[in-house]
Write a protein that holds these residues in place. Structure first.
Motif, PDB file in Angstrom:
ATOM      1  N   ASN A   1       0.850  -1.183   0.000  1.00  0.00           N
ATOM      2  CA  ASN A   1       0.000   0.000   0.000  1.00  0.00           C
ATOM      3  C   ASN A   1       0.890   1.238   0.000  1.00  0.00           C
ATOM      4  OD1 ASN A   1      -1.712   2.127   0.545  1.00  0.00           O
ATOM      5  ND2 ASN A   1      -2.696   1.172   2.311  1.00  0.00           N
ATOM      6  N   LEU A   2       0.887   1.963  -1.093  1.00  0.00           N
ATOM      7  CA  LEU A   2       1.712   3.162  -1.229  1.00  0.00           C
ATOM      8  C   LEU A   2       0.902   4.447  -1.090  1.00  0.00           C
ATOM      9  CD1 LEU A   2       4.063   1.948  -4.087  1.00  0.00           C
ATOM     10  CD2 LEU A   2       4.715   2.483  -1.740  1.00  0.00           C
ATOM     11  N   ALA A   3      -0.234   4.380  -0.409  1.00  0.00           N
ATOM     12  CA  ALA A   3      -1.058   5.569  -0.173  1.00  0.00           C
ATOM     13  C   ALA A   3      -0.514   6.313   1.044  1.00  0.00           C
ATOM     14  CB  ALA A   3      -2.514   5.172   0.044  1.00  0.00           C
ATOM     15  N   GLY A   4       0.016   7.492   0.814  1.00  0.00           N
ATOM     16  CA  GLY A   4       0.649   8.237   1.898  1.00  0.00           C
ATOM     17  C   GLY A   4      -0.243   9.229   2.616  1.00  0.00           C
ATOM     18  N   SER A   5      -1.466   9.405   2.160  1.00  0.00           N
ATOM     19  CA  SER A   5      -2.365  10.374   2.774  1.00  0.00           C
ATOM     20  C   SER A   5      -2.571  10.057   4.255  1.00  0.00           C
ATOM     21  CB  SER A   5      -3.709  10.359   2.044  1.00  0.00           C
ATOM     22  OG  SER A   5      -4.586  11.287   2.636  1.00  0.00           O
ATOM     23  N   GLY A   6      -2.381  11.063   5.097  1.00  0.00           N
ATOM     24  CA  GLY A   6      -2.583  10.903   6.532  1.00  0.00           C
ATOM     25  C   GLY A   6      -1.361  10.406   7.289  1.00  0.00           C
TER      26      GLY A   6
ATOM     27  N   THR B   1       4.098  12.835  -4.167  1.00  0.00           N
ATOM     28  CA  THR B   1       3.454  12.027  -5.210  1.00  0.00           C
ATOM     29  C   THR B   1       2.605  10.921  -4.590  1.00  0.00           C
ATOM     30  OG1 THR B   1       5.211  12.480  -6.806  1.00  0.00           O
ATOM     31  CG2 THR B   1       3.902  10.504  -7.189  1.00  0.00           C
ATOM     32  N   LEU B   2       3.070  10.357  -3.481  1.00  0.00           N
ATOM     33  CA  LEU B   2       2.351   9.278  -2.806  1.00  0.00           C
ATOM     34  C   LEU B   2       1.208   9.794  -1.930  1.00  0.00           C
ATOM     35  CD1 LEU B   2       5.422   7.076  -1.807  1.00  0.00           C
ATOM     36  CD2 LEU B   2       3.830   6.716  -3.714  1.00  0.00           C
ATOM     37  N   GLY B   3       1.069  11.104  -1.820  1.00  0.00           N
ATOM     38  CA  GLY B   3      -0.055  11.676  -1.087  1.00  0.00           C
ATOM     39  C   GLY B   3       0.248  12.188   0.305  1.00  0.00           C
ATOM     40  N   VAL B   4       1.517  12.183   0.712  1.00  0.00           N
ATOM     41  CA  VAL B   4       1.861  12.725   2.027  1.00  0.00           C
ATOM     42  C   VAL B   4       1.815  14.250   1.934  1.00  0.00           C
ATOM     43  CG1 VAL B   4       3.612  12.870   3.840  1.00  0.00           C
ATOM     44  CG2 VAL B   4       3.336  10.740   2.548  1.00  0.00           C
ATOM     45  N   ALA B   5       1.058  14.877   2.817  1.00  0.00           N
ATOM     46  CA  ALA B   5       0.926  16.334   2.817  1.00  0.00           C
ATOM     47  C   ALA B   5       2.173  16.980   3.419  1.00  0.00           C
ATOM     48  CB  ALA B   5      -0.313  16.737   3.617  1.00  0.00           C
ATOM     49  N   GLU B   6       2.516  18.155   2.917  1.00  0.00           N
ATOM     50  CA  GLU B   6       3.686  18.874   3.435  1.00  0.00           C
ATOM     51  C   GLU B   6       3.588  19.096   4.943  1.00  0.00           C
ATOM     52  OE1 GLU B   6       4.543  22.492   1.371  1.00  0.00           O
ATOM     53  OE2 GLU B   6       5.194  21.435  -0.441  1.00  0.00           O
ATOM     54  N   GLN B   7       2.390  19.406   5.431  1.00  0.00           N
ATOM     55  CA  GLN B   7       2.237  19.666   6.863  1.00  0.00           C
ATOM     56  C   GLN B   7       2.399  18.403   7.702  1.00  0.00           C
ATOM     57  OE1 GLN B   7      -0.230  20.245   4.612  1.00  0.00           O
ATOM     58  NE2 GLN B   7      -2.185  19.441   5.353  1.00  0.00           N
ATOM     59  N   ASP B   8       2.440  17.233   7.054  1.00  0.00           N
ATOM     60  CA  ASP B   8       2.660  15.974   7.762  1.00  0.00           C
ATOM     61  C   ASP B   8       4.114  15.507   7.672  1.00  0.00           C
ATOM     62  OD1 ASP B   8       0.044  15.766   8.658  1.00  0.00           O
ATOM     63  OD2 ASP B   8      -0.617  14.685   6.868  1.00  0.00           O
ATOM     64  N   MET B   9       4.984  16.379   7.168  1.00  0.00           N
ATOM     65  CA  MET B   9       6.419  16.083   7.096  1.00  0.00           C
ATOM     66  C   MET B   9       7.172  17.051   8.003  1.00  0.00           C
ATOM     67  SD  MET B   9       7.176  15.775   3.031  1.00  0.00           S
ATOM     68  CE  MET B   9       5.779  15.539   1.935  1.00  0.00           C
TER      69      MET B   9
ATOM     70  N   ALA C   1       5.107   1.705   6.672  1.00  0.00           N
ATOM     71  CA  ALA C   1       4.218   2.296   7.681  1.00  0.00           C
ATOM     72  C   ALA C   1       2.804   1.754   7.508  1.00  0.00           C
ATOM     73  CB  ALA C   1       4.223   3.820   7.584  1.00  0.00           C
ATOM     74  N   ASN C   2       2.354   1.670   6.260  1.00  0.00           N
ATOM     75  CA  ASN C   2       1.014   1.112   6.005  1.00  0.00           C
ATOM     76  C   ASN C   2       0.932  -0.360   6.383  1.00  0.00           C
ATOM     77  OD1 ASN C   2      -0.350   3.433   5.107  1.00  0.00           O
ATOM     78  ND2 ASN C   2       0.503   3.222   3.055  1.00  0.00           N
ATOM     79  N   LEU C   3       1.980  -1.109   6.146  1.00  0.00           N
ATOM     80  CA  LEU C   3       1.993  -2.527   6.523  1.00  0.00           C
ATOM     81  C   LEU C   3       1.920  -2.672   8.035  1.00  0.00           C
ATOM     82  CD1 LEU C   3       2.270  -5.541   5.958  1.00  0.00           C
ATOM     83  CD2 LEU C   3       4.764  -5.189   5.810  1.00  0.00           C
ATOM     84  N   LEU C   4       2.703  -1.893   8.761  1.00  0.00           N
ATOM     85  CA  LEU C   4       2.662  -1.968  10.222  1.00  0.00           C
ATOM     86  C   LEU C   4       1.272  -1.622  10.748  1.00  0.00           C
ATOM     87  CD1 LEU C   4       6.128  -0.493  11.234  1.00  0.00           C
ATOM     88  CD2 LEU C   4       5.413  -2.890  11.224  1.00  0.00           C
ATOM     89  N   LYS C   5       0.621  -0.629  10.144  1.00  0.00           N
ATOM     90  CA  LYS C   5      -0.748  -0.272  10.550  1.00  0.00           C
ATOM     91  C   LYS C   5      -1.703  -1.419  10.269  1.00  0.00           C
ATOM     92  CE  LYS C   5      -0.512   4.724  10.167  1.00  0.00           C
ATOM     93  NZ  LYS C   5      -1.475   5.598  10.791  1.00  0.00           N
ATOM     94  N   ALA C   6      -1.560  -2.068   9.121  1.00  0.00           N
ATOM     95  CA  ALA C   6      -2.440  -3.187   8.753  1.00  0.00           C
ATOM     96  C   ALA C   6      -2.245  -4.365   9.698  1.00  0.00           C
ATOM     97  CB  ALA C   6      -2.168  -3.613   7.312  1.00  0.00           C
ATOM     98  N   LEU C   7      -1.053  -4.574  10.173  1.00  0.00           N
ATOM     99  CA  LEU C   7      -0.778  -5.682  11.089  1.00  0.00           C
ATOM    100  C   LEU C   7      -1.337  -5.433  12.493  1.00  0.00           C
ATOM    101  CD1 LEU C   7       2.864  -6.541  10.000  1.00  0.00           C
ATOM    102  CD2 LEU C   7       0.821  -7.942   9.633  1.00  0.00           C
ATOM    103  N   GLN C   8      -1.617  -4.185  12.827  1.00  0.00           N
ATOM    104  CA  GLN C   8      -2.169  -3.853  14.139  1.00  0.00           C
ATOM    105  C   GLN C   8      -3.654  -4.097  14.233  1.00  0.00           C
ATOM    106  OE1 GLN C   8      -1.022   0.191  14.902  1.00  0.00           O
ATOM    107  NE2 GLN C   8       1.122  -0.332  15.197  1.00  0.00           N
ATOM    108  N   VAL C   9      -4.311  -4.254  13.103  1.00  0.00           N
ATOM    109  CA  VAL C   9      -5.775  -4.444  13.091  1.00  0.00           C
ATOM    110  C   VAL C   9      -6.139  -5.832  13.554  1.00  0.00           C
ATOM    111  CG1 VAL C   9      -7.804  -4.510  11.614  1.00  0.00           C
ATOM    112  CG2 VAL C   9      -6.066  -2.748  11.290  1.00  0.00           C
TER     113      VAL C   9
END
Length: 157
Positions: free
Chosen positions: A13-18, A46-54, A149-157
């Motif tokens: 999952n390469l969706a960086g939003s949030g 490009t992957l959707g990570v917002a500047e304010q989240d960096m 980061a997305n994989l680690l989040k998915a494993l926590q569910v």
């Protein structure tokens, strides 16, 4: 039929939003490090990570990167961290020391704190090798940070 057809699978999952991303960049070998930073940030966007989240911080050299990564990991403000630097061989043993210790320190932060740390500290024989790898390595660091980061989040569910 695939042997693994019925086994659950977590797709990349390469969706960086949030996602919140912390970046630590060495100032030693500045032109190379700034190239890594620019490629990394461009790919994060490009992957959707917002500047304010960096958040980008700088340190004098590669040996200081793990300490700042640890402080960022302890803050619990980030989903992933990225280390950017360049250790270019010189005429002394110092290259091996810096390359080995910074690499070990970066790896230890991820394991100790349970946070992904994408290691984009280049270790090259000369400036030309570093310059050739800047775009690919900076881009890869962003992709590794977001995907893991997305994989680690998915494993926590």
């Amino acid at each position: 039929m695939s042997v693994a057809a019925n086994i659950p699978f977590i797709a990349p999952n390469l969706a960086g939003s949030g996602l919140r991303i912390g970046i630590v960049m060495s100032r030693f070998n500045t032109p190379v490090c700034e190239g890594l930073r620019d490629a990394c940030v461009a790919e994060l966007k490009t992957l959707g990570v917002a500047e304010q989240d960096m958040l980008i911080t700088t340190v004098p050299g590669a040996l200081e990167i793990p300490l700042v990564l640890a402080a960022m990991a302890e803050s619990d403000r980030f989903d992933a961290l990225i280390a950017l630097g360049a250790v270019i061989r010189g005429e002394t043993y110092h290259f091996e020391l810096v390359a080995n210790e910074s690499g070990a320190g970066v790896s230890r932060i991820g394991l100790d704190y349970g946070i992904v740390v994408a290691n984009a500290i280049l270790t090259t024989e000369n400036d030309e090798q570093a310059e050739v790898r800047v775009l690919e390595k900076g881009t890869d660091a962003a992709r590794v940070a977001v995907e893991t980061a997305n994989l680690l989040k998915a494993l926590q569910v």
